[in-house]
Design an enzyme around this catalytic site. Structure first.
Site, PDB file in Angstrom:
ATOM      1  N   MET A 126       0.840  -1.186   0.000  1.00  0.00           N
ATOM      2  CA  MET A 126       0.000   0.000   0.000  1.00  0.00           C
ATOM      3  C   MET A 126       0.879   1.241   0.000  1.00  0.00           C
ATOM      4  O   MET A 126       1.763   1.386   0.840  1.00  0.00           O
ATOM      5  CB  MET A 126      -0.905  -0.002   1.239  1.00  0.00           C
ATOM      6  CG  MET A 126      -1.927   1.105   1.256  1.00  0.00           C
ATOM      7  SD  MET A 126      -2.994   1.007   2.719  1.00  0.00           S
ATOM      8  CE  MET A 126      -4.311   2.094   2.237  1.00  0.00           C
ATOM      9  N   CYS A 127       0.667   2.131  -0.943  1.00  0.00           N
ATOM     10  CA  CYS A 127       1.404   3.388  -0.989  1.00  0.00           C
ATOM     11  C   CYS A 127       1.065   4.234   0.226  1.00  0.00           C
ATOM     12  O   CYS A 127       0.136   3.953   0.974  1.00  0.00           O
ATOM     13  CB  CYS A 127       1.066   4.153  -2.261  1.00  0.00           C
ATOM     14  SG  CYS A 127       1.441   3.276  -3.794  1.00  0.00           S
ATOM     15  N   GLN A 128       1.837   5.288   0.418  1.00  0.00           N
ATOM     16  CA  GLN A 128       1.619   6.198   1.526  1.00  0.00           C
ATOM     17  C   GLN A 128       1.323   7.600   0.985  1.00  0.00           C
ATOM     18  O   GLN A 128       2.018   8.089   0.092  1.00  0.00           O
ATOM     19  CB  GLN A 128       2.858   6.248   2.418  1.00  0.00           C
ATOM     20  CG  GLN A 128       3.148   4.938   3.135  1.00  0.00           C
ATOM     21  CD  GLN A 128       2.315   4.768   4.397  1.00  0.00           C
ATOM     22  OE1 GLN A 128       2.079   5.704   5.142  1.00  0.00           O
ATOM     23  NE2 GLN A 128       1.862   3.544   4.624  1.00  0.00           N
ATOM     24  N   LYS A 167       4.512   2.249  -3.716  1.00  0.00           N
ATOM     25  CA  LYS A 167       4.710   0.801  -3.816  1.00  0.00           C
ATOM     26  C   LYS A 167       3.987   0.390  -5.092  1.00  0.00           C
ATOM     27  O   LYS A 167       2.767   0.360  -5.144  1.00  0.00           O
ATOM     28  CB  LYS A 167       4.143   0.052  -2.612  1.00  0.00           C
ATOM     29  CG  LYS A 167       4.444  -1.443  -2.625  1.00  0.00           C
ATOM     30  CD  LYS A 167       3.910  -2.109  -1.374  1.00  0.00           C
ATOM     31  CE  LYS A 167       4.317  -3.584  -1.334  1.00  0.00           C
ATOM     32  NZ  LYS A 167       3.778  -4.364  -2.475  1.00  0.00           N
ATOM     33  N   ASN A 189      -3.434   6.250  -3.879  1.00  0.00           N
ATOM     34  CA  ASN A 189      -3.024   5.034  -3.194  1.00  0.00           C
ATOM     35  C   ASN A 189      -4.092   3.978  -3.454  1.00  0.00           C
ATOM     36  O   ASN A 189      -5.264   4.182  -3.139  1.00  0.00           O
ATOM     37  CB  ASN A 189      -2.892   5.340  -1.682  1.00  0.00           C
ATOM     38  CG  ASN A 189      -2.831   4.090  -0.835  1.00  0.00           C
ATOM     39  OD1 ASN A 189      -2.752   2.978  -1.336  1.00  0.00           O
ATOM     40  ND2 ASN A 189      -2.886   4.275   0.469  1.00  0.00           N
TER      41      ASN A 189
END
Length: 278
Positions: free
Chosen positions: A1-3, A80, A108
């Site tokens: 998971m992106c931030q 990510k 995200n």
């Protein structure tokens, strides 16, 4: 998971403290190593820093950490990769012009089989679903409001509809700003905190760094910080309910109408950092 990381203020403010903890999640305290970026609105201009390297080890990120750029609206992203190679053109946040203003967007999630029909005015340069979604949003706004930027409540209503439509294709957490308003959509996980007098002494979750905001602010300052997971371990952050669009203005959430969108049943990842805030 992106931030995701966003900041919306009532006076120009630097984001050095929050960014110090945020950048650690790009390869030190978390596994997001596929690039990072940050955009600062300054008047009608934007300073945009992008690097496909991990933020925890990026010299560009070190520059941003040490450089107190003051802004009313900031959007940052640690990637990510799910769709698109790890390349500069696929690095968030993305920038476009609409109605004579720059717009910044970071996403995200993962939009599966998302293939909108675009007019050609806004086209992706890279190969991510995120940039494609950004182009689709601006395309729809330009078509719906050909005379120019609408009133904030109308804009919020249109973005809510688009968040419902695009969010039905997958996980769609995003931050979007035109330098005046900052819109935050939670599909699965997003939270925020509003800091105002009396200011706290805040301690980062991802770095052993603390700051007494009373020493660097005035009593009239107000700052909203939005993040995928809480950045500090001694403050109370507010979770945005999944399936909600929130508008921030002058450092606080603004009431612009119904923000309900599409709540997706995604597993909620653990909060980043050794001591996440509740």
């Amino acid at each position: 998971m992106c931030q995701l990381l966003g900041m919306n203020c009532n006076v120009p403010t630097d984001i050095c403290f929050s960014f110090a903890g945020f950048r650690a999640r790009g390869g030190r305290t978390d596994h997001h190593r596929d690039g990072w970026g940050i955009a600062f609105f300054e008047g009608t201009g934007v300073r945009l820093f992008l690097d496909p390297a991990p933020s925890a080890h990026s010299p560009v990120a070190e520059l941003v950490k040490q450089y107190p750029i003051r802004s009313l609206n900031v959007i940052a992203h640690i990637r990510k990769a799910t769709q698109g190679e790890v390349r500069l053109e696929n690095t968030h946040p993305f920038q476009r012009e609409l109605w004579g203003r720059y717009w910044i967007f970071a996403h995200n999630g993962n939009l599966r089989a998302f293939a909108p029909t675009l007019s050609g005015r806004f086209l992706p340069v890279g190969t991510t679903d995120s940039e494609l979604a950004f182009c689709a949003i601006l395309d729809a706004l330009a078509s719906r409001f050909p005379q120019g930027r609408p009133a904030p409540a109308e804009l919020h209503g249109a973005l809510r509809e688009l968040a419902c439509e695009i969010g039905s294709q997958g996980e769609f957490n995003f931050l979007l700003s035109d330098g005046d308003w900052l819109f935050a959509h939670c599909s699965s996980r997003l939270c925020y905190i509003v800091r105002q007098a009396p200011f706290p002494v805040a301690h980062l979750s991802d770095e052993d760094v603390a700051v007494d905001f009373n020493e660097v602010t005035t009593p009239d300052d107000r700052v909203a910080v939005i993040a995928t997971t809480a950045l500090t371990d001694n403050e109370s952050w507010t979770d945005i309910p999944p399936g909600t669009l929130v508008a921030f203005h002058n450092g606080a959430p603004a009431a612009l109408g119904d923000g309900t969108t599409v709540a997706q049943d995604y597993p909620r990842p653990p909060a980043a950092g050794p001591s996440p805030s509740a």
